[in-house]
Structure formats: C-alpha cells, structure tokens
Design a protein around this motif. Structure first.
Motif, PDB file in Angstrom:
ATOM      1  N   GLY A  25      31.091  17.502  23.058  1.00  0.00           N
ATOM      2  CA  GLY A  25      32.142  18.016  23.915  1.00  0.00           C
ATOM      3  C   GLY A  25      33.185  18.774  23.131  1.00  0.00           C
ATOM      4  O   GLY A  25      32.990  19.095  21.948  1.00  0.00           O
ATOM      5  N   VAL A  26      34.314  19.057  23.772  1.00  0.00           N
ATOM      6  CA  VAL A  26      35.408  19.784  23.147  1.00  0.00           C
ATOM      7  C   VAL A  26      36.378  18.782  22.528  1.00  0.00           C
ATOM      8  O   VAL A  26      36.716  17.768  23.137  1.00  0.00           O
ATOM      9  CB  VAL A  26      36.138  20.672  24.171  1.00  0.00           C
ATOM     10  CG1 VAL A  26      37.333  21.372  23.536  1.00  0.00           C
ATOM     11  CG2 VAL A  26      35.180  21.702  24.750  1.00  0.00           C
ATOM     12  N   ASP A  27      36.826  19.054  21.326  1.00  0.00           N
ATOM     13  CA  ASP A  27      37.748  18.173  20.612  1.00  0.00           C
ATOM     14  C   ASP A  27      39.159  18.350  21.168  1.00  0.00           C
ATOM     15  O   ASP A  27      39.727  19.438  21.102  1.00  0.00           O
ATOM     16  CB  ASP A  27      37.715  18.502  19.119  1.00  0.00           C
ATOM     17  CG  ASP A  27      38.515  17.510  18.292  1.00  0.00           C
ATOM     18  OD1 ASP A  27      39.052  16.532  18.874  1.00  0.00           O
ATOM     19  OD2 ASP A  27      38.612  17.696  17.068  1.00  0.00           O
ATOM     20  N   LEU A  28      39.721  17.279  21.715  1.00  0.00           N
ATOM     21  CA  LEU A  28      41.066  17.328  22.292  1.00  0.00           C
ATOM     22  C   LEU A  28      42.105  16.617  21.443  1.00  0.00           C
ATOM     23  O   LEU A  28      43.269  16.515  21.842  1.00  0.00           O
ATOM     24  CB  LEU A  28      41.050  16.704  23.698  1.00  0.00           C
ATOM     25  CG  LEU A  28      40.129  17.361  24.734  1.00  0.00           C
ATOM     26  CD1 LEU A  28      40.228  16.639  26.066  1.00  0.00           C
ATOM     27  CD2 LEU A  28      40.452  18.843  24.901  1.00  0.00           C
ATOM     28  N   GLN A  29      41.706  16.125  20.275  1.00  0.00           N
ATOM     29  CA  GLN A  29      42.633  15.400  19.419  1.00  0.00           C
ATOM     30  C   GLN A  29      43.691  16.347  18.859  1.00  0.00           C
ATOM     31  O   GLN A  29      43.380  17.385  18.274  1.00  0.00           O
ATOM     32  CB  GLN A  29      41.882  14.729  18.268  1.00  0.00           C
ATOM     33  CG  GLN A  29      40.974  13.597  18.699  1.00  0.00           C
ATOM     34  CD  GLN A  29      41.770  12.404  19.255  1.00  0.00           C
ATOM     35  OE1 GLN A  29      42.866  12.102  18.777  1.00  0.00           O
ATOM     36  NE2 GLN A  29      41.209  11.750  20.258  1.00  0.00           N
ATOM     37  N   ASN A  30      44.961  15.966  19.050  1.00  0.00           N
ATOM     38  CA  ASN A  30      46.100  16.725  18.517  1.00  0.00           C
ATOM     39  C   ASN A  30      46.099  18.184  18.986  1.00  0.00           C
ATOM     40  O   ASN A  30      46.501  19.084  18.243  1.00  0.00           O
ATOM     41  CB  ASN A  30      46.116  16.675  16.983  1.00  0.00           C
ATOM     42  CG  ASN A  30      46.187  15.257  16.456  1.00  0.00           C
ATOM     43  OD1 ASN A  30      46.959  14.428  16.952  1.00  0.00           O
ATOM     44  ND2 ASN A  30      45.384  14.955  15.446  1.00  0.00           N
ATOM     45  N   VAL A  31      45.627  18.406  20.202  1.00  0.00           N
ATOM     46  CA  VAL A  31      45.577  19.748  20.773  1.00  0.00           C
ATOM     47  C   VAL A  31      46.655  19.869  21.847  1.00  0.00           C
ATOM     48  O   VAL A  31      46.821  18.966  22.676  1.00  0.00           O
ATOM     49  CB  VAL A  31      44.186  20.037  21.379  1.00  0.00           C
ATOM     50  CG1 VAL A  31      44.191  21.375  22.101  1.00  0.00           C
ATOM     51  CG2 VAL A  31      43.124  20.034  20.287  1.00  0.00           C
ATOM     52  N   LYS A  32      47.378  20.972  21.835  1.00  0.00           N
ATOM     53  CA  LYS A  32      48.418  21.189  22.842  1.00  0.00           C
ATOM     54  C   LYS A  32      47.784  21.381  24.211  1.00  0.00           C
ATOM     55  O   LYS A  32      46.872  22.191  24.381  1.00  0.00           O
ATOM     56  CB  LYS A  32      49.255  22.415  22.483  1.00  0.00           C
ATOM     57  CG  LYS A  32      50.384  22.679  23.485  1.00  0.00           C
ATOM     58  CD  LYS A  32      51.143  23.950  23.131  1.00  0.00           C
ATOM     59  CE  LYS A  32      52.229  24.230  24.164  1.00  0.00           C
ATOM     60  NZ  LYS A  32      52.941  25.503  23.886  1.00  0.00           N
ATOM     61  N   MET A  33      48.269  20.629  25.191  1.00  0.00           N
ATOM     62  CA  MET A  33      47.778  20.721  26.564  1.00  0.00           C
ATOM     63  C   MET A  33      48.890  21.265  27.459  1.00  0.00           C
ATOM     64  O   MET A  33      50.082  21.089  27.175  1.00  0.00           O
ATOM     65  CB  MET A  33      47.329  19.351  27.063  1.00  0.00           C
ATOM     66  CG  MET A  33      46.351  18.625  26.151  1.00  0.00           C
ATOM     67  SD  MET A  33      44.736  19.408  26.035  1.00  0.00           S
ATOM     68  CE  MET A  33      44.030  18.938  27.616  1.00  0.00           C
ATOM     69  N   SER A  34      48.505  21.912  28.539  1.00  0.00           N
ATOM     70  CA  SER A  34      49.498  22.459  29.462  1.00  0.00           C
ATOM     71  C   SER A  34      48.896  22.571  30.854  1.00  0.00           C
ATOM     72  O   SER A  34      47.718  22.261  31.062  1.00  0.00           O
ATOM     73  CB  SER A  34      49.988  23.833  28.980  1.00  0.00           C
ATOM     74  OG  SER A  34      48.918  24.756  28.953  1.00  0.00           O
TER      75      SER A  34
END
Length: 251
Positions: A25-34
C-alpha cells in the motif's frame, strides 16, 4: 434546507506519495494529510448557499479514523455548522460502495435537501461515491458541477462536458458532485479556526448505522508508475508514422 457534504482525509496534494517497500500500500507514516481538494470546494459551495439564505445548516460527514477529526475541523472552519465522523471499524482506505452506504444511512437520519460531494478523491481517483449514493437513495444526480443555482424546489447545475457546457435541472432532494471550477475555497481566518474547535462533532460507527463496511476488493500489489522514457527526434512525418506503427504499435 440542510446540506450534507462528505469530506475525506487524504495525503496533501503537495506531497509525493510513497509506496511501502513490501508493495502492500501507500506509506502514510509522518505524511502531511489534509482535506480532499474537491471536497473543500463542495464545502465552500454549501457555505455560500447558506450565506445566500438558501440553506439553514451545513453538515460535514467523514468516514475514517479518529485522525479525520482534524479534517472535519478544517471544514467547520470554512463555515460548516456541525460534523459527523463515522468509524468504519477497519483500517485502510474504504471502498466507495461502503462509503456510499454509510452516507445513505446518515442522509436518511438527517433528511437534508441536498448533498454536495467532491467529484473524486485525489488519492484513488475513483470518482464513484456520489453516483453510488444517488443510486442508493433513489435521488436525481448532477455530477461534475461548475455552477449550482437553487431555483425553488429544483436546482440548476452547469456541467463541463467534452462538447462544451451541459445544463441540467433536477428536483430536490438531489446529489451533486463538485468540479474544480465550481468555486475557489476561502482561507479560514483565525477566528473561524478557533470557533470551529467549539462546533459540535459527533462520532458514530458503521455498525451503529447498520452498515457493513467490509471490503469487497483485495489489493494484490501497489507499485509506483514506471519512469517515463526519454523522447526521440524524427526527421520527417514518414519516419514518425513508421515508428508509431512498427515500434510503438499505436497505429
């Protein structure tokens, strides 16, 4: 008239998505979300309709984890009145059909006169939730709207299509999906952000709504797109046609 606006928490459009090393899947760790940009446009349109006196309340709904509260607060700062967060009871991206079923349950409970959704989410680009929601509710739909005008018991929607503009008039209640040129969302002011922290945010679960959010699809592998190859120069039209036919196989 109430207006319900679904919003989704996605990777910020300025961030380049990274695939996990195992391809799961896509790595969401420490990624800015909005907030999904198309959903932000939908919220703005609903707030504008309220400011014109054509709506009494704007309710934003998100289906996702507890972290999606931040996304809902951003929508409340734009001008929505209250928010509902529905926990799907599972991790990962939720399929459009499951989201549509959750939204249909919320719509039946809240009885709005209009649903305005973003035309698609920028993380999966499926663009199917609004259409599925209209089908589940048995409501008319007008997708990819670039202009929305309330006319009594009907709503006039201008759509951008390949041949130009298409104008539809549908009876309320209805489902509309917002396109890019519908409006330009406002920047939330500091007072609005502070007020948003005090606006009501209700938390429910998919089970509370009687909805099964279990996935019906299984992701086998996620991979980044192949890198584009460098182009080449051709000396004539005849050479171009030959290469398109013999090498690219497109003609």
């Amino acid at each position: 008239m109430k207006i319900i606006v679904p919003v989704k928490r996605v990777i910020d459009y300025n961030v380049k998505a990274r695939v996990k090393p195992d391809g799961s899947g896509v790595d969401l760790q420490n990624v800015k979300m909005s907030i999904n940009p198309f959903d932000e446009i939908a919220v703005e349109e609903a707030v504008r309709l309220k400011e014109k006196g054509q709506a009494t309340e704007v309710i934003v709904v998100s289906v996702g984890p507890a972290a999606a509260q931040e996304t809902l607060r951003a929508a409340l700062a734009i001008g929505a009145d209250r928010a509902i967060l529905v926990d799907p009871g599972r991790e990962g991206d939720i399929e459009p059909l499951a989201v549509a079923k959750v939204l249909a349950a919320v719509v039946r409970a809240e009885a709005p006169g209009l649903v305005i959704a973003g035309k698609q989410a920028i993380d999966n680009d499926l663009g199917a939730t609004a259409q599925m929601l209209a089908g589940l509710l048995g409501w008319p739909q007008a997708t990819f709207a670039s202009e929305v005008v309330i006319e009594g018991e009907r709503v006039r929607v201008t759509r951008e299509v390949d041949g130009g503009l298409q104008i539809l008039s549908v009876a309320l209640p209805a489902v509309i999906s917002a396109d890019l040129r519908l409006n330009e969302p406002r920047y939330a002011s500091l007072p609005s952000i502070m007020k948003a922290k005090k606006k009501p945010l209700e938390t429910r679960t998919a089970a509370d709504l009687g909805v099964d959010a279990a996935p019906r699809l299984r992701t086998l592998r996620v991979a980044e797109p192949a890198a584009r190859k460098a182009g080449i120069r051709v000396g004539s039209v005849a050479e171009l046609v030959t290469k398109l036919k013999d090498e690219a196989g497109v003609i």
